[in-house]
Write a protein that holds these residues in place. Structure first.
Motif, PDB file in Angstrom:
ATOM      1  N   LYS A  22      -4.472  32.499  99.595  1.00  8.87           N
ATOM      2  CA  LYS A  22      -4.331  33.717  98.796  1.00  8.87           C
ATOM      3  C   LYS A  22      -5.699  34.336  98.472  1.00  8.87           C
ATOM      4  O   LYS A  22      -5.770  35.291  97.713  1.00  8.87           O
ATOM      5  CB  LYS A  22      -3.626  33.375  97.471  1.00  8.87           C
ATOM      6  CG  LYS A  22      -2.326  32.591  97.602  1.00  8.87           C
ATOM      7  CD  LYS A  22      -1.134  33.492  97.879  1.00  8.87           C
ATOM      8  CE  LYS A  22       0.186  32.738  97.891  1.00  8.87           C
ATOM      9  NZ  LYS A  22       0.301  31.666  98.894  1.00  8.87           N
ATOM     10  N   ASP A  23      -6.799  33.744  99.004  1.00  8.72           N
ATOM     11  CA  ASP A  23      -8.118  34.200  98.568  1.00  8.72           C
ATOM     12  C   ASP A  23      -8.516  35.549  99.146  1.00  8.72           C
ATOM     13  O   ASP A  23      -9.381  36.225  98.629  1.00  8.72           O
ATOM     14  CB  ASP A  23      -9.182  33.135  98.894  1.00  8.72           C
ATOM     15  CG  ASP A  23      -9.235  32.789 100.381  1.00  8.72           C
ATOM     16  OD1 ASP A  23      -8.173  32.841 101.044  1.00  8.72           O
ATOM     17  OD2 ASP A  23     -10.329  32.482 100.882  1.00  8.72           O
ATOM     18  N   MET A  24      -7.925  35.951 100.232  1.00  7.40           N
ATOM     19  CA  MET A  24      -8.207  37.285 100.778  1.00  7.40           C
ATOM     20  C   MET A  24      -7.041  37.719 101.643  1.00  7.40           C
ATOM     21  O   MET A  24      -6.092  36.972 101.858  1.00  7.40           O
ATOM     22  CB  MET A  24      -9.520  37.275 101.577  1.00  7.40           C
ATOM     23  CG  MET A  24      -9.511  36.326 102.769  1.00  7.40           C
ATOM     24  SD  MET A  24     -11.070  36.303 103.696  1.00  7.40           S
ATOM     25  CE  MET A  24     -10.816  37.646 104.846  1.00  7.40           C
ATOM     26  N   GLN A  25      -7.106  38.969 102.125  1.00  5.55           N
ATOM     27  CA  GLN A  25      -6.068  39.511 102.992  1.00  5.55           C
ATOM     28  C   GLN A  25      -6.368  39.065 104.427  1.00  5.55           C
ATOM     29  O   GLN A  25      -7.383  39.449 104.990  1.00  5.55           O
ATOM     30  CB  GLN A  25      -6.145  41.045 102.847  1.00  5.55           C
ATOM     31  CG  GLN A  25      -4.988  41.830 103.411  1.00  5.55           C
ATOM     32  CD  GLN A  25      -3.665  41.532 102.726  1.00  5.55           C
ATOM     33  OE1 GLN A  25      -3.613  41.253 101.535  1.00  5.55           O
ATOM     34  NE2 GLN A  25      -2.603  41.561 103.501  1.00  5.55           N
ATOM     35  N   TYR A  26      -5.527  38.229 104.987  1.00  7.84           N
ATOM     36  CA  TYR A  26      -5.749  37.748 106.350  1.00  7.84           C
ATOM     37  C   TYR A  26      -4.847  38.472 107.350  1.00  7.84           C
ATOM     38  O   TYR A  26      -3.757  38.930 106.992  1.00  7.84           O
ATOM     39  CB  TYR A  26      -5.432  36.255 106.459  1.00  7.84           C
ATOM     40  CG  TYR A  26      -6.439  35.345 105.789  1.00  7.84           C
ATOM     41  CD1 TYR A  26      -7.557  34.885 106.478  1.00  7.84           C
ATOM     42  CD2 TYR A  26      -6.264  34.953 104.468  1.00  7.84           C
ATOM     43  CE1 TYR A  26      -8.474  34.053 105.860  1.00  7.84           C
ATOM     44  CE2 TYR A  26      -7.184  34.123 103.842  1.00  7.84           C
ATOM     45  CZ  TYR A  26      -8.282  33.678 104.546  1.00  7.84           C
ATOM     46  OH  TYR A  26      -9.188  32.856 103.922  1.00  7.84           O
ATOM     47  N   LYS A 311     -11.052  32.120 110.802  1.00  7.26           N
ATOM     48  CA  LYS A 311     -10.615  32.170 109.400  1.00  7.26           C
ATOM     49  C   LYS A 311     -11.673  32.856 108.525  1.00  7.26           C
ATOM     50  O   LYS A 311     -11.340  33.697 107.679  1.00  7.26           O
ATOM     51  CB  LYS A 311     -10.325  30.756 108.903  1.00  7.26           C
ATOM     52  CG  LYS A 311      -9.691  30.716 107.527  1.00  7.26           C
ATOM     53  CD  LYS A 311      -9.249  29.302 107.165  1.00  7.26           C
ATOM     54  CE  LYS A 311      -8.799  29.259 105.723  1.00  7.26           C
ATOM     55  NZ  LYS A 311      -8.445  27.896 105.290  1.00  7.26           N
ATOM     56  N   GLU A 312     -12.955  32.493 108.765  1.00  5.05           N
ATOM     57  CA  GLU A 312     -14.054  33.155 108.042  1.00  5.05           C
ATOM     58  C   GLU A 312     -13.999  34.668 108.213  1.00  5.05           C
ATOM     59  O   GLU A 312     -14.378  35.415 107.323  1.00  5.05           O
ATOM     60  CB  GLU A 312     -15.399  32.726 108.652  1.00  5.05           C
ATOM     61  CG  GLU A 312     -16.012  31.476 108.093  1.00  5.05           C
ATOM     62  CD  GLU A 312     -17.197  31.028 108.977  1.00  5.05           C
ATOM     63  OE1 GLU A 312     -17.456  29.827 108.976  1.00  5.05           O
ATOM     64  OE2 GLU A 312     -17.828  31.888 109.670  1.00  5.05           O
ATOM     65  N   GLN A 313     -13.557  35.088 109.395  1.00  2.00           N
ATOM     66  CA  GLN A 313     -13.506  36.516 109.706  1.00  2.00           C
ATOM     67  C   GLN A 313     -12.157  37.137 109.321  1.00  2.00           C
ATOM     68  O   GLN A 313     -11.867  38.261 109.701  1.00  2.00           O
ATOM     69  CB  GLN A 313     -13.729  36.746 111.207  1.00  2.00           C
ATOM     70  CG  GLN A 313     -15.003  36.143 111.770  1.00  2.00           C
ATOM     71  CD  GLN A 313     -16.241  36.920 111.348  1.00  2.00           C
ATOM     72  OE1 GLN A 313     -16.218  38.145 111.321  1.00  2.00           O
ATOM     73  NE2 GLN A 313     -17.299  36.212 111.011  1.00  2.00           N
ATOM     74  N   GLY A 314     -11.310  36.368 108.640  1.00  2.00           N
ATOM     75  CA  GLY A 314     -10.058  36.932 108.131  1.00  2.00           C
ATOM     76  C   GLY A 314      -8.889  36.865 109.088  1.00  2.00           C
ATOM     77  O   GLY A 314      -7.906  37.583 108.913  1.00  2.00           O
ATOM     78  N   MET A 339      -3.786  42.175 117.644  1.00  2.32           N
ATOM     79  CA  MET A 339      -4.271  41.417 118.802  1.00  2.32           C
ATOM     80  C   MET A 339      -5.636  41.952 119.250  1.00  2.32           C
ATOM     81  O   MET A 339      -6.506  41.198 119.676  1.00  2.32           O
ATOM     82  CB  MET A 339      -3.270  41.451 119.956  1.00  2.32           C
ATOM     83  CG  MET A 339      -1.881  40.917 119.614  1.00  2.32           C
ATOM     84  SD  MET A 339      -1.794  39.592 118.375  1.00  2.32           S
ATOM     85  CE  MET A 339      -2.425  38.198 119.289  1.00  2.32           C
ATOM     86  N   GLN A 340      -5.802  43.285 119.134  1.00  2.18           N
ATOM     87  CA  GLN A 340      -7.110  43.884 119.444  1.00  2.18           C
ATOM     88  C   GLN A 340      -8.163  43.315 118.486  1.00  2.18           C
ATOM     89  O   GLN A 340      -9.268  42.946 118.910  1.00  2.18           O
ATOM     90  CB  GLN A 340      -7.020  45.408 119.301  1.00  2.18           C
ATOM     91  CG  GLN A 340      -8.291  46.143 119.733  1.00  2.18           C
ATOM     92  CD  GLN A 340      -8.494  46.124 121.239  1.00  2.18           C
ATOM     93  OE1 GLN A 340      -7.661  46.634 121.978  1.00  2.18           O
ATOM     94  NE2 GLN A 340      -9.592  45.525 121.699  1.00  2.18           N
ATOM     95  N   ALA A 341      -7.811  43.212 117.204  1.00  2.00           N
ATOM     96  CA  ALA A 341      -8.754  42.668 116.215  1.00  2.00           C
ATOM     97  C   ALA A 341      -9.096  41.213 116.559  1.00  2.00           C
ATOM     98  O   ALA A 341     -10.263  40.788 116.463  1.00  2.00           O
ATOM     99  CB  ALA A 341      -8.155  42.761 114.810  1.00  2.00           C
ATOM    100  N   LEU A 342      -8.090  40.455 116.985  1.00  2.00           N
ATOM    101  CA  LEU A 342      -8.336  39.061 117.372  1.00  2.00           C
ATOM    102  C   LEU A 342      -9.332  38.993 118.536  1.00  2.00           C
ATOM    103  O   LEU A 342     -10.315  38.232 118.482  1.00  2.00           O
ATOM    104  CB  LEU A 342      -7.019  38.396 117.793  1.00  2.00           C
ATOM    105  CG  LEU A 342      -7.192  37.023 118.468  1.00  2.00           C
ATOM    106  CD1 LEU A 342      -7.305  35.922 117.417  1.00  2.00           C
ATOM    107  CD2 LEU A 342      -6.056  36.700 119.432  1.00  2.00           C
ATOM    108  N   ILE A 343      -9.064  39.782 119.571  1.00  2.00           N
ATOM    109  CA  ILE A 343      -9.922  39.739 120.759  1.00  2.00           C
ATOM    110  C   ILE A 343     -11.346  40.192 120.401  1.00  2.00           C
ATOM    111  O   ILE A 343     -12.333  39.546 120.790  1.00  2.00           O
ATOM    112  CB  ILE A 343      -9.320  40.607 121.894  1.00  2.00           C
ATOM    113  CG1 ILE A 343      -7.977  40.011 122.356  1.00  2.00           C
ATOM    114  CG2 ILE A 343     -10.304  40.750 123.055  1.00  2.00           C
ATOM    115  CD1 ILE A 343      -8.043  38.620 122.980  1.00  2.00           C
TER     116      ILE A 343
END
Ligand SMILES: *Cc1c(COP(=O)(O)O)cnc(C)c1O
Length: 352
Positions: A22-26, A311-314, A339-343
């Motif tokens: 819950k610490d940030m928006q993932y 995870k560090e990058q959300g 998926m674009q954000a993941l890549i």
């Protein structure tokens, strides 16, 4: 553990659900939920039903069972619904497996199977996969054991053909074969087509993945009416009101809106193919998936490190620590922009 916990269960290791920090928006690509909202008709059905919560739910869940029976072409007494498909899997283990009919299932598969077996004191054997993570059908032919296979399997996403499943069902006529089809709507063939031919086949599906209802908790099993009657004996011996009013109506509405969900599945399949191609471009090995996730390993970064860096990058993905799969991550397929954000994030991690 308290001093009161029974000896029988003191060694039980419970299932670990995917993390929900819950610490940030993932960007959540770790629990195989749908990225799409339920349809408007589902939200309306829930709102209407919420005004009647002073009343118990229909223990027969007639609304959703009738909708399912009609949609898949079965008699309503061949259908049981449950509080998530996890519940009906547990019911099936209780009903159909014991010392006389112990369980076998793949060594790499859904983590709940050994937990349910332990909980119900059912002996079980885990059968190794082949080196390429495929299931060797021969391992399940004529075993005289209760069998559960996830098809597609998790977390690999790989499938057995219906012909292979039929061989397994046919060659174990004195035991129940449970096919867990949590991910079947993303491109695999369903063993529902075999149900009326074999009285020992139980097919389990869920509304959690392809029908955007993970939070409503709704699963179902379809099989011969006598198998379903046995599962009802377990249900009425544990929790007759296992599916609440809102979920009952939400499920019925979701079945009626089938086209909306089928279209969403097509989008997920297209995004899966796109993501797979991009990951391969980046040097990943990606198992051939027919599910709403891919299982992938990089040739440049370890599985746990990639999971932690994402995870560090959300971005949350699912990492398992089991030795044979610890270099892999299971990545849920979401929207194209997710998926674009993941890549993009993987490219930046690998570039550093
Ligand atoms: C997600 C999943 C389920 C069950 O999920 P429910 O939310 O309880 O319906 C069952 N089997 C497999 C293999 C799954 O991945």
């Amino acid at each position: 553990m308290s001093k009161f916990f029974t000896d029988r269960l003191s060694a039980l290791i419970p299932y670990t659900p995917g993390e929900q920090p819950k610490d940030m928006q993932y960007i959540k690509l770790n629990t195989n939920e749908s990225p799409f909202n339920p349809s408007a008709a589902v939200a309306e059905a829930v709102a209407t039903e919420a005004g009647k919560l002073q009343l118990y739910s229909d223990p027969e869940n007639t609304a959703v069972r009738t909708a399912l029976a009609k949609h898949y072409g079965f008699d309503v007494n061949q259908v049981i619904v449950s509080n998530g498909s996890d519940e009906v899997l547990n019911f099936a283990f209780m009903a159909f497996a014991d010392e006389k009919s112990p369980l076998i299932f793949p060594e790499i598969t859904y983590g709940f199977y050994p937990v349910f077996a332990e909980l119900n004191c059912i002996p079980y054997t885990q059968i190794p996969l082949r080196d390429d993570f495929s299931i060797d059908v021969e391992d399940y032919i004529g075993k005289n054991k209760t069998i559960i296979i996830a098809n597609p399997n998790a977390p690999t996403g790989m499938v057995l053909s219906i012909a292979d499943i039929e061989q397994i069902v046919k060659s174990n006529p004195d035991n129940v074969v449970i096919i867990d089809e949590a991910y079947v709507d993303f491109g695999a063939d369903s063993a529902l087509s075999l149900v009326d031919k074999y009285d020992n086949l139980l097919v389990v599906q869920t509304f959690s993945k392809s029908r955007s209802l993970a939070g409503a908790r709704l699963g179902f099993a379809i099989g011969n009416k006598d198998l379903i009657a046995d599962l009802n004996t377990i249900k009425y011996s544990t929790n007759p009101y296992n599916v609440n009013r809102m979920t009952d109506m939400a499920g019925a509405a979701a079945i009626k809106d089938n086209q909306y969900y089928a279209d969403n599945c097509q989008t997920i399949i297209a995004n899966r193919e796109w993501t797979t191609a991009r990951l391969i471009d980046l040097g990943f090995e990606v198992l051939p998936s027919k599910a709403n996730f891919v299982f992938a390993k990089s040739d440049k970064i370890g599985g746990e490190e990639l999971y932690l860096r994402l995870k560090e990058q959300g971005i949350l993905v699912r990492h398992f620590t089991k030795d044979t799969i610890k270099e892999y991550n299971r990545i849920t397929i979401g929207t194209k922009s997710q998926m674009q954000a993941l890549i993009d994030t993987i490219i930046s991690i690998l570039g550093e």
